[in-house]
Design a protein around this motif. Structure first.
Motif, PDB file in Angstrom:
ATOM      1  N   ALA A 183       0.063   4.257  -0.074  1.00 15.89           N
ATOM      2  CA  ALA A 183      -0.443   5.288   0.842  1.00 15.89           C
ATOM      3  C   ALA A 183       0.040   5.024   2.262  1.00 15.89           C
ATOM      4  O   ALA A 183       0.475   5.943   2.965  1.00 15.89           O
ATOM      5  N   HIS A 218       3.613   5.976   2.592  1.00 13.18           N
ATOM      6  CA  HIS A 218       3.786   7.420   2.710  1.00 13.18           C
ATOM      7  C   HIS A 218       3.514   7.883   4.140  1.00 13.18           C
ATOM      8  O   HIS A 218       4.230   8.703   4.709  1.00 13.18           O
ATOM      9  N   GLN A 219       2.464   7.308   4.734  1.00 11.20           N
ATOM     10  CA  GLN A 219       2.091   7.649   6.096  1.00 11.20           C
ATOM     11  C   GLN A 219       3.215   7.289   7.071  1.00 11.20           C
ATOM     12  O   GLN A 219       3.588   8.077   7.940  1.00 11.20           O
ATOM     13  N   SER A 241       0.830  -1.199   0.000  1.00 13.60           N
ATOM     14  CA  SER A 241       0.000   0.000   0.000  1.00 13.60           C
ATOM     15  C   SER A 241       0.870   1.258   0.000  1.00 13.60           C
ATOM     16  O   SER A 241       1.411   1.644   1.034  1.00 13.60           O
ATOM     17  N   SER A 291       3.359   7.091  -7.848  1.00 13.48           N
ATOM     18  CA  SER A 291       2.902   8.487  -7.943  1.00 13.48           C
ATOM     19  C   SER A 291       3.137   9.080  -9.312  1.00 13.48           C
ATOM     20  O   SER A 291       3.679   8.454 -10.201  1.00 13.48           O
TER      21      SER A 291
END
Length: 440
Positions: A97, A100-101, A95, A127
């Motif tokens: 995302a 990134h978190q 994932s 991205s």
DNA sequence: ATAGGGTTAG
């Protein structure tokens, strides 16, 4: 006393390295944690965490990963850059995302170049290219991995000019030595972009001057690049010089021969590979079976398919079945072809039905055609399947079923599909993309 | 030797 428990912990760590199953990995990990004393090297703990992360991300289970993430946080292992980069890597595969978190929570003291490079690779995969480039430009330091990640990103997205400009930057404006990783990246990217022969020769020259081939990956990439460029003699030369040829080298060589219709050589290579006890994989079989189709080698194909299933225990995929149907169909063995379709463990695709029905038309076998058509009509009407529908209409007409033939035509008109219209989707990406030009 | 970038088909 303390020595024996250390040896045992070392053994567990070693076992953890090679474990593939996530639950066994977690089990070994907790076993190891129980054995560790505060006096033990911290190195044990982070290495165990890193080895455990590999099977976890391979299992593609986000809950499992975040569970382990919680443990790493509580035990303060995440402060270690090795652990942070591994965890980030695992997340980025499942994932982007979540990756990134996590990245935003990594403290500056932990965020070394390894961590940053993992983040860059994650951005490159997921991205906008520009945000990956912005991240790359903002890196405080860039090493060979940063550069080749960014390069691969440009090439894999078809931005050849930008990729080559970046390659010029790394060679002319930095002290970074181009390594074999980077060359393989470049070569693979350029091969798939159709930028073939001249580039391949340039990289090959670089490799020869460096006294190679030292890298297995680069050898495969070179063979593949030369083969796709139509330089099969060069591909053979590189192939002959690879010291310990693995399944990738053999497969790239066999694919090259098969795709240039040098079918007998493909078959010979395959047989030699088996004699040398190199295990073929499913791609090797796709290549050698398609060579059999092209050369009409029915018995060889039959033998190889049996070898694949019985001796190498490879479950046939749709390509393998497609080859077998095509092999029998082209030889007029329509019963055998239809038998393959009946034994398939998945739904036949449009290629397979077209292959069977075209042969039915050619050999005027309406018996099998009628059975096949009924099933083939279950595929939805689309531009891609237009050829198949035309074929079915022709076959109805051949059998004197004019109404059915007309119905198919009417259906096609209603859905506004025409044969060959799918061709308009052929990719055109500038003069370098035209591989036929590069072949000469 | 030990974390991060690369290999084969369609």
């Amino acid at each position: 006393m303390s020595l024996t428990h250390l040896i045992a912990a070392g053994d567990i760590l070693n076992a953890l390295r090679w474990v593939a199953c996530p639950s066994s990995a977690l089990h070994l990990y907790s076993l190891l944690r129980l054995r560790l004393r505060p006096s033990d090297s911290f190195c044990f703990a982070w290495r165990a965490a890193v080895f455990t992360l590999k099977p976890l991300s391979a299992a593609a289970s986000l809950p499992l990963l975040s569970h382990f993430h919680g443990h790493l946080l509580r035990s303060n292992l995440l402060a270690h850059p090795h652990v942070a980069s591994s965890l980030l890597h695992s997340y980025s595969l499942l994932s982007p995302a979540a990756a990134h978190q996590l990245f935003d929570q990594i403290p500056p003291a932990t965020c070394n170049l390894y961590v940053l490079n993992v983040m860059l690779a994650s951005l490159c995969r997921s991205s906008e290219l520009d945000s990956a480039r912005a991240f790359f430009d903002d890196l405080p330091d860039k090493d060979v991995v940063s550069w080749s990640t960014m390069l691969a990103c440009y090439f894999s997205r078809g931005r050849l000019a930008d990729g080559l400009a970046l390659f010029r930057s790394v060679t002319f404006t930095t002290d970074i030595a181009v390594d074999y990783f980077m060359l393989a990246t470049l070569l693979t990217a350029c091969t798939s972009a159709g930028l073939l022969s001249p580039f391949c020769r340039a990289v090959h020259g670089y490799v020869v001057r460096g006294g190679l081939p030292a890298s297995m990956h680069l050898g495969t990439a070179l063979i593949d690049c030369y083969a796709k460029a139509g330089c099969l003699d060069y591909a053979t030369r590189v192939f002959a010089r690879v010291p310990n040829r693995n399944v990738m080298h053999w497969t790239a060589m066999i694919c090259g021969m098969a795709s240039h219709l040098r079918n007998n050589e493909a078959v010979q290579l395959f047989e030699e590979m088996c004699q040398r006890r190199v295990q073929p994989n499913e791609i090797t079989f796709t290549a050698v079976l398609s060579a059999c189709v092209n050369a009409g080698l029915v018995e060889k194909g039959r033998e190889f398919f049996k070898l694949m299933v019985d001796d190498y225990c490879i479950e046939p995929n749709i390509h393998h079945y497609g080859c077998m149907v095509d092999l029998y169909a082209k030889a007029g063995l329509l019963e055998d072809a239809y038998e393959v379709i009946k034994t398939m463990k998945m739904e036949p695709n449009v290629i397979i039905w077209t292959s069977l029905l075209a042969a039915c038309k050619k050999f005027k076998n309406l018996e099998i055609a009628v059975e096949g058509m009924e099933k083939a009509l279950a595929l939805e009407i689309s531009d891609e399947n237009a050829g198949l529908y035309m074929l079915i209409s022709d076959l109805y007409a051949m059998g004197g079923r004019w109404d059915d033939a007309m119905n198919i035509r009417r259906l096609m008109e209603e859905h506004n599909v025409w044969k060959n219209r799918g061709l308009s989707s052929i990719k055109v990406d500038g003069p370098q993309g035209l591989s036929s030009a590069a072949v000469s």
